[in-house]
Scaffold this motif. Structure first.
Motif, PDB file in Angstrom:
ATOM      1  N   HIS A 157      53.741  44.552  35.415  1.00 41.38           N
ATOM      2  CA  HIS A 157      52.482  43.861  35.170  1.00 41.38           C
ATOM      3  C   HIS A 157      52.692  42.394  34.804  1.00 41.38           C
ATOM      4  O   HIS A 157      51.720  41.671  34.579  1.00 41.38           O
ATOM      5  CB  HIS A 157      51.715  44.550  34.030  1.00 41.38           C
ATOM      6  CG  HIS A 157      51.592  46.024  34.205  1.00 41.38           C
ATOM      7  ND1 HIS A 157      51.180  46.608  35.385  1.00 41.38           N
ATOM      8  CD2 HIS A 157      51.843  47.050  33.345  1.00 41.38           C
ATOM      9  CE1 HIS A 157      51.173  47.922  35.248  1.00 41.38           C
ATOM     10  NE2 HIS A 157      51.574  48.219  34.024  1.00 41.38           N
ATOM     11  N   ALA A 158      53.937  41.947  34.709  1.00 41.15           N
ATOM     12  CA  ALA A 158      54.235  40.580  34.290  1.00 41.15           C
ATOM     13  C   ALA A 158      54.573  39.703  35.488  1.00 41.15           C
ATOM     14  O   ALA A 158      54.933  40.194  36.559  1.00 41.15           O
ATOM     15  CB  ALA A 158      55.395  40.580  33.303  1.00 41.15           C
ATOM     16  N   PRO A 184      49.267  41.904  31.090  1.00 38.24           N
ATOM     17  CA  PRO A 184      49.370  40.867  32.137  1.00 38.24           C
ATOM     18  C   PRO A 184      48.875  39.490  31.695  1.00 38.24           C
ATOM     19  O   PRO A 184      48.619  38.645  32.529  1.00 38.24           O
ATOM     20  CB  PRO A 184      48.460  41.426  33.222  1.00 38.24           C
ATOM     21  CG  PRO A 184      47.380  42.126  32.449  1.00 38.24           C
ATOM     22  CD  PRO A 184      48.057  42.737  31.258  1.00 38.24           C
ATOM     23  N   HIS A 185      48.709  39.269  30.391  1.00 37.55           N
ATOM     24  CA  HIS A 185      48.197  37.994  29.894  1.00 37.55           C
ATOM     25  C   HIS A 185      49.306  37.170  29.242  1.00 37.55           C
ATOM     26  O   HIS A 185      49.036  36.315  28.416  1.00 37.55           O
ATOM     27  CB  HIS A 185      47.071  38.247  28.889  1.00 37.55           C
ATOM     28  CG  HIS A 185      45.996  39.146  29.400  1.00 37.55           C
ATOM     29  ND1 HIS A 185      45.090  38.755  30.359  1.00 37.55           N
ATOM     30  CD2 HIS A 185      45.702  40.442  29.099  1.00 37.55           C
ATOM     31  CE1 HIS A 185      44.261  39.759  30.619  1.00 37.55           C
ATOM     32  NE2 HIS A 185      44.613  40.791  29.879  1.00 37.55           N
ATOM     33  N   GLU A 186      50.551  37.440  29.611  1.00 38.18           N
ATOM     34  CA  GLU A 186      51.682  36.782  28.965  1.00 38.18           C
ATOM     35  C   GLU A 186      51.743  35.296  29.325  1.00 38.18           C
ATOM     36  O   GLU A 186      51.054  34.828  30.233  1.00 38.18           O
ATOM     37  CB  GLU A 186      52.996  37.467  29.372  1.00 38.18           C
ATOM     38  CG  GLU A 186      53.554  37.082  30.741  1.00 38.18           C
ATOM     39  CD  GLU A 186      52.862  37.775  31.893  1.00 38.18           C
ATOM     40  OE1 GLU A 186      53.347  37.646  33.037  1.00 38.18           O
ATOM     41  OE2 GLU A 186      51.843  38.428  31.677  1.00 38.18           O
ATOM     42  N   SER A 205      45.174  39.471  41.736  1.00 39.59           N
ATOM     43  CA  SER A 205      45.105  39.871  40.340  1.00 39.59           C
ATOM     44  C   SER A 205      46.213  40.842  40.009  1.00 39.59           C
ATOM     45  O   SER A 205      46.846  41.426  40.878  1.00 39.59           O
ATOM     46  CB  SER A 205      43.750  40.533  40.043  1.00 39.59           C
ATOM     47  OG  SER A 205      43.639  41.753  40.771  1.00 39.59           O
ATOM     48  N   ILE A 206      46.448  40.991  38.726  1.00 37.77           N
ATOM     49  CA  ILE A 206      47.339  42.014  38.203  1.00 37.77           C
ATOM     50  C   ILE A 206      46.515  42.865  37.259  1.00 37.77           C
ATOM     51  O   ILE A 206      45.939  42.357  36.295  1.00 37.77           O
ATOM     52  CB  ILE A 206      48.522  41.399  37.456  1.00 37.77           C
ATOM     53  CG1 ILE A 206      49.408  40.631  38.433  1.00 37.77           C
ATOM     54  CG2 ILE A 206      49.353  42.467  36.769  1.00 37.77           C
ATOM     55  CD1 ILE A 206      50.610  39.993  37.781  1.00 37.77           C
ATOM     56  N   LEU A 207      46.417  44.150  37.529  1.00 34.40           N
ATOM     57  CA  LEU A 207      45.597  45.057  36.735  1.00 34.40           C
ATOM     58  C   LEU A 207      44.158  44.561  36.646  1.00 34.40           C
ATOM     59  O   LEU A 207      43.486  44.707  35.631  1.00 34.40           O
ATOM     60  CB  LEU A 207      46.179  45.209  35.322  1.00 34.40           C
ATOM     61  CG  LEU A 207      47.563  45.862  35.230  1.00 34.40           C
ATOM     62  CD1 LEU A 207      47.939  46.035  33.771  1.00 34.40           C
ATOM     63  CD2 LEU A 207      47.578  47.206  35.924  1.00 34.40           C
ATOM     64  N   GLY A 208      43.673  43.940  37.721  1.00 36.19           N
ATOM     65  CA  GLY A 208      42.300  43.486  37.754  1.00 36.19           C
ATOM     66  C   GLY A 208      42.037  42.193  37.016  1.00 36.19           C
ATOM     67  O   GLY A 208      40.892  41.777  36.884  1.00 36.19           O
ATOM     68  N   THR A 209      43.063  41.527  36.512  1.00 36.43           N
ATOM     69  CA  THR A 209      42.874  40.280  35.773  1.00 36.43           C
ATOM     70  C   THR A 209      43.141  39.098  36.691  1.00 36.43           C
ATOM     71  O   THR A 209      44.240  38.965  37.207  1.00 36.43           O
ATOM     72  CB  THR A 209      43.835  40.213  34.571  1.00 36.43           C
ATOM     73  OG1 THR A 209      43.609  41.342  33.733  1.00 36.43           O
ATOM     74  CG2 THR A 209      43.614  38.927  33.786  1.00 36.43           C
ATOM     75  N   PRO A 210      42.156  38.254  36.940  1.00 38.28           N
ATOM     76  CA  PRO A 210      42.393  37.100  37.818  1.00 38.28           C
ATOM     77  C   PRO A 210      43.482  36.206  37.257  1.00 38.28           C
ATOM     78  O   PRO A 210      43.537  35.952  36.062  1.00 38.28           O
ATOM     79  CB  PRO A 210      41.025  36.382  37.807  1.00 38.28           C
ATOM     80  CG  PRO A 210      40.041  37.419  37.367  1.00 38.28           C
ATOM     81  CD  PRO A 210      40.787  38.326  36.440  1.00 38.28           C
ATOM     82  N   LEU A 211      44.333  35.713  38.157  1.00 36.95           N
ATOM     83  CA  LEU A 211      45.444  34.869  37.728  1.00 36.95           C
ATOM     84  C   LEU A 211      45.113  33.388  37.821  1.00 36.95           C
ATOM     85  O   LEU A 211      45.713  32.584  37.144  1.00 36.95           O
ATOM     86  CB  LEU A 211      46.675  35.171  38.585  1.00 36.95           C
ATOM     87  CG  LEU A 211      47.281  36.554  38.365  1.00 36.95           C
ATOM     88  CD1 LEU A 211      48.342  36.815  39.417  1.00 36.95           C
ATOM     89  CD2 LEU A 211      47.877  36.671  36.985  1.00 36.95           C
ATOM     90  N   LYS A 212      44.143  33.034  38.677  1.00 37.40           N
ATOM     91  CA  LYS A 212      43.842  31.618  38.839  1.00 37.40           C
ATOM     92  C   LYS A 212      43.293  31.006  37.556  1.00 37.40           C
ATOM     93  O   LYS A 212      43.467  29.825  37.308  1.00 37.40           O
ATOM     94  CB  LYS A 212      42.834  31.439  39.982  1.00 37.40           C
ATOM     95  CG  LYS A 212      43.430  31.707  41.358  1.00 37.40           C
ATOM     96  CD  LYS A 212      42.412  31.452  42.444  1.00 37.40           C
ATOM     97  CE  LYS A 212      43.009  31.658  43.828  1.00 37.40           C
ATOM     98  NZ  LYS A 212      42.031  31.432  44.900  1.00 37.40           N
TER      99      LYS A 212
END
Length: 380
Positions: free
Chosen positions: A310-311, A224-226, A256-263
């Motif tokens: 996840h993208a 999810p870090h693309e 979030s996606i898979l617990g990863t903050p998007l902001k």
């Protein structure tokens, strides 16, 4: 154009230039006769379409077979590409001012909420073993360590976050990347001397031999870090099963996606700029042509995420993906001319002609259009 066939009726073979309806050459053959037709070609890279059809089908009915022929490139054309290495001595030192300059965002289009990834196949100068770096991976990590140290000492949290994101990039080997042809390498010797090459012999080895370069592939982070040109948090998240080729969407949970903050995710404009400019400090090159033919297999790929849950971006159905593919086939003769000419016959990116790609993988692209297809057992 040569055709060995077993048709049981009179046929005609005609050739026209791509994008034109009027044929420039026509020949007719009796049933079972081997057909051969010669015609004068225009500029190198001009695309011609040859069509074989029964005489009765001249009005549009009946079967037909189509072959695309690319006018060959002259051998001297290989020496026209004048690219070189960004540097010969990898550098893992960086200042704050330089880091800010390298992170200056590139100018792109609108902020589209769609995840994507970059792959860069490049030739790299050898890693600096005297500095304790025995691979390009170790060298890139050392450069990122220094960049993060400089950013944190500023302190510049946004810049440090950007450097950490590039840490997710992957480095691997790509043996398909080929060095420069010898004529081009010879023309580049003055530039290699200006950059500090030890000798002309060493410079020629670095340019034209695999012994003195590393075929390297750099990949941006996976979901999810693309990469994404939109840094804002999406309002919706995809969830639930796919039904009848559709996607069911609901409100985003915890942003979030898979617990990863998007902001906190940096915009791709700055990440791509910093990533490519940092890689250039390690000494890379992207030759256009090789000794074996047109392509050197050094290139840049863009992978658009349309199926990973996840993208970023809405998932596409199988029908939507097929529509993209068919549109590419429909306009391939147009989009191929947006590329540089040595890509027109690249065996790794053969055209998606609706009639099928007849480029033989074993052919040398520079000679393509002058080769016959191999005949085995009396059949094409």
């Amino acid at each position: 154009v040569d055709w060995l066939g077993s048709w049981g009726e009179p046929v005609e073979l005609l050739v026209r230039e791509q994008g034109h309806d009027e044929p420039i050459a026509i020949a007719r053959f009796e049933a079972g006769e081997a057909g051969s037709l010669c015609f004068r070609v225009g500029a190198p890279g001009t695309l011609y379409v040859s069509e074989l059809r029964p005489l009765a089908a001249a009005g549009g009915a009946g079967w037909s077979r189509t072959l695309h022929v690319l006018a060959p490139f002259p051998k001297a054309w290989r020496s026209h590409q004048r690219v070189c290495f960004t540097c010969l001595s990898p550098s893992v030192t960086i200042t704050l001012d330089e880091l800010h300059a390298l992170a200056r965002p590139i100018d792109c289009g609108p902020a589209i909420d769609r995840g994507f990834g970059l792959e860069l196949e490049l030739l790299s100068v050898p890693a600096d073993t005297d500095a304790g770096h025995f691979s390009k991976v170790a060298e890139l990590h050392a450069l990122l360590n220094e960049a993060e140290r400089v950013a944190l000492a500023a302190p510049d949290a946004q810049l440090a976050t950007l450097v950490r994101q590039i840490r997710r990039w992957q480095v691997s080997l790509d043996p398909a990347c080929l060095p420069f042809p010898l004529p081009t390498a010879t023309l580049l010797l003055p530039r290699m001397r200006a950059m500090g090459a030890l000798s002309d012999e060493d410079a020629l080895l670095m340019l034209s031999s695999r012994q003195r370069t590393t075929p390297t592939e750099y990949k941006s982070a996976l979901p999810p870090h693309e990469l994404c040109f939109s840094s804002a948090e999406p309002e919706k998240v995809r969830e639930g099963p796919r039904e009848s080729g559709s996607v069911r969407e609901g409100p985003r949970k915890s942003g979030s996606i898979l617990g990863t903050p998007l902001k906190s995710r940096p915009c791709a404009r700055a990440e791509i700029a910093l990533g490519l400019r940092l890689i250039s400090k390690l000494g890379v090159s992207a030759p256009s042509v090789s000794e074996s033919g047109c392509e050197c297999n050094t290139s840049l790929h863009v992978h658009v995420n349309v199926r990973s849950p996840h993208a970023r971006g809405r998932l596409l159905s199988a029908r939507e993906i097929l529509a993209v593919f068919l549109s590419w086939v429909r306009f391939d003769a147009v989009t191929m001319r947006f590329c540089r000419s040595w890509c027109w016959a690249d065996r790794w990116a053969s055209p998606l002609f609706a009639t099928g790609s007849e480029f033989h993988f074993s052919e040398r692209p520079l000679h393509r259009g002058a080769c016959r297809a191999a005949v085995r057992g009396g059949r094409e």
